[in-house]
Structure formats: C-alpha cells, structure tokens
Design an enzyme around this catalytic site. Structure first.
Site, PDB file in Angstrom:
ATOM      1  N   CYS A 133       0.831  -1.209   0.000  1.00  0.00           N
ATOM      2  CA  CYS A 133       0.000   0.000   0.000  1.00  0.00           C
ATOM      3  C   CYS A 133       0.864   1.257   0.000  1.00  0.00           C
ATOM      4  CB  CYS A 133      -1.000  -0.040   1.154  1.00  0.00           C
ATOM      5  SG  CYS A 133      -2.392   1.118   0.885  1.00  0.00           S
ATOM      6  N   HIS A 162      -4.060  -4.264   0.263  1.00  0.00           N
ATOM      7  CA  HIS A 162      -3.792  -4.799   1.604  1.00  0.00           C
ATOM      8  C   HIS A 162      -4.188  -6.277   1.681  1.00  0.00           C
ATOM      9  CE1 HIS A 162      -2.456  -1.440   4.084  1.00  0.00           C
ATOM     10  NE2 HIS A 162      -3.337  -0.671   3.482  1.00  0.00           N
ATOM     11  N   GLU A 202      -3.010  -8.509   3.402  1.00  0.00           N
ATOM     12  CA  GLU A 202      -2.851  -9.012   4.771  1.00  0.00           C
ATOM     13  C   GLU A 202      -4.051  -8.719   5.668  1.00  0.00           C
ATOM     14  OE1 GLU A 202      -1.766  -4.729   5.341  1.00  0.00           O
ATOM     15  OE2 GLU A 202      -1.698  -6.213   3.734  1.00  0.00           O
TER      16      GLU A 202
END
Length: 303
Positions: free
Chosen positions: A142, A234, A236
């Site tokens: 990001c 993102h 994660e």
C-alpha cells in the site's frame, strides 16, 4: 512449518488459538537449520494487529522463518506502548550491519501527505537504500509500495476523487511469473487508500505489471531481478479490518461510503464476507518460496 517469533509477542496467543504452528525463539535455537531472515518494517498505527496479520501469512509455508520487527528511529508512536516497542522492535541502527533474506514494508495512514512531509521519510529512505545491498527481496504494501516506487523509480502518487475502500477483482496479466503461480485468472483483494499511481509510469520505469484492476489500477508490480515487489492493496487485512477503518472514519464525521463488495448484501450492519484469504496466503507463499528461498544464497545473511 512454523514462523519463529519472540516468546511473549501478543500474536503468539492469537495464532496458536487459530491452530497455526508458531515456534518461540527458545525452541528454534535448538534446531540445526538456517531459517529465512525476514524483517518487517511496521508503519501501521495498529501495530499488534498488523503483526498478527503478517505473521499469519508468513507461517503458511514449509519454511522456518526468523522475524525481526523494525520501527523508525525518530518517530513518536501514539498508538503503541513504549513497552511493546522496546520489547519487540529494533531500529535501523540495530540492524544496519545485518542482512535479510526478505523485507516487508507496510502501509501507513500518511498517503495524503507529500513524501517529504512525513516525519520519518528520511529514515525510511535510509532503510530503503540499505535494502538494495542488505536485503534479497523486498515486499512493499500500500503506502509502502507508493513510497518504494517514488524512492526507487521517481513514480509520483496522485490523489483520488474519493477514498478507495473495499474488496476488488483483479486480473492476472503475466501468468508465467512465478509470483502468480496457482492464481486464478481473476482474484479478489482489499484496498484502503486515498491516492493512486499511473500504470504508464510503472511501465515506463521498466517494471512488470503482474495484476491490475479497472477499479484500482495497478495492483502488483515487480522489477526484473525479483528484488522489489510492489502491492498497492492490503492482502494481509483480516475480516474486520476494513470495518474498523470505516467505523473510525464515521466517528470522525467523514462523509465516506461503506467499503465496496465487503459486507454481506452490501449492508454495513451485516458481517463482512472474507473472500481474499486464499489469494493472500498464495501470494505470500509464492514470494517466500520463489523470490526469497529459491534465490537467496545459503550464507546470504552472514556474507
């Protein structure tokens, strides 16, 4: 195989409860193998949540991994206790003479600021320059991707008309790249940002665009020697992360839309649907295997 992390790190309890095999540093020292050395530059304000999210993904391979958490030397952290930072984090000064097989630079909620106005920009530039010689492959996430693209290639970010928030479909562009091995032609991934980059600038810099989206633009780009990976979203994030950000923005009085393609029936009163987990695990596993483990020399960390 486990990810090797400090014994008292809060993520240990969470990951163990999920059935994920984590190995404390005490047990790992008794094994006669060389684990991969992975550094995590955690720029997110929710440090413990981010630690858990990244460790969850790093643990899902047959490789043993040694984790070093890194913070910026000259930044005052408001959302994480000094005790936690002192116990589990190191700075550039602590690791500048060390080498890592892999490095992860996370996002940060500073994307609307010019890079030079970020109070730790100089420190981050020092670390990114150091990574050229002391890290085999670096994954930027990001804002970390925007920072890396600007520092390494001079690619400017631009402000979006409104916040990009939600879970979006992306199409694989280069099926032959090993980072994309096992991917479906189209996959989902979360985004949460106010700024973007232009695909033409990425291509002009000589980078390969591996995946992109009509809604989000470039999602995944890499350089030719596999040492720099840039992810604009993102992967994660866990199930409730976008929800937490949305509620936070509402509490601030911001006129913001609910995350796209996220809540069941697009109703923010319902539980979010998590449909990007498979992609996230595969992306991290491929990076660790093909970009780090298969490429880094056995004695890289000590030469």
């Amino acid at each position: 195989m486990p990810v090797n992390i400090p014994t008292n790190l809060p993520a240990v309890e969470t990951l163990s409860a999920e059935g994920i095999f984590v190995m404390t540093d005490k047990r790992a020292r008794s094994q006669d193998i060389r684990p991969l050395e992975i550094g995590i530059v955690n720029l997110m304000p929710t440090k413990i949540d981010t630690e858990t999210q990244l460790l969850r993904l790093l643990s899902n391979t047959p490789l043993q991994i040694e984790i070093t958490l890194l913070r910026m030397d000259n930044h005052v952290y408001k959302n994480t206790s000094k005790e936690h930072l002192d116990a589990f984090y190191q700075t550039y000064v602590d690791v500048k003479n060390k080498r890592f097989d892999g490095l992860i630079i996370t996002g940060a909620p500073v994307e609307t600021l010019p890079f030079d106005d970020v109070d730790y920009w100089d420190d981050l530039c020092t670390l990114m320059e150091w990574s050229k010689t002391n890290v085999y492959s670096t994954m930027h996430i990001c804002w970390g991707a925007q920072a890396g693209l600007f520092y390494h290639y001079g690619i400017e970010k631009y402000e979006l008309d409104e916040k990009l928030s939600g879970v979006y479909p992306h199409k694989v562009q280069v099926l032959s790249n090993c980072l994309m091995r096992g991917f479906d032609d189209v996959f989902l991934a979360p985004h949460s940002r106010y700024t973007g980059i232009h695909e033409k600038d990425v291509i002009a810099a000589g980078l390969s665009v591996l995946a992109k989206s009509n809604e989000t633009g470039v999602y995944l780009a890499v350089n030719t020697d596999l040492k720099q990976v840039f992810i604009t979203g993102h992967p994660e994030y866990d199930r409730m992360t976008l929800d937490g950000e949305y509620r936070r923005d509402i509490d601030k009085g911001l006129n913001i839309k609910p995350p796209v393609n996220y809540y069941e029936d697009n109703n923010s009163d319902k539980t979010p649907t998590m449909h990007w987990k498979t992609h996230a695990h595969l992306l991290f596993a491929n990076w660790l295997n093909y970009y780090v483990y298969q490429e880094t020399p056995y004695h890289f960390a000590t030469t």
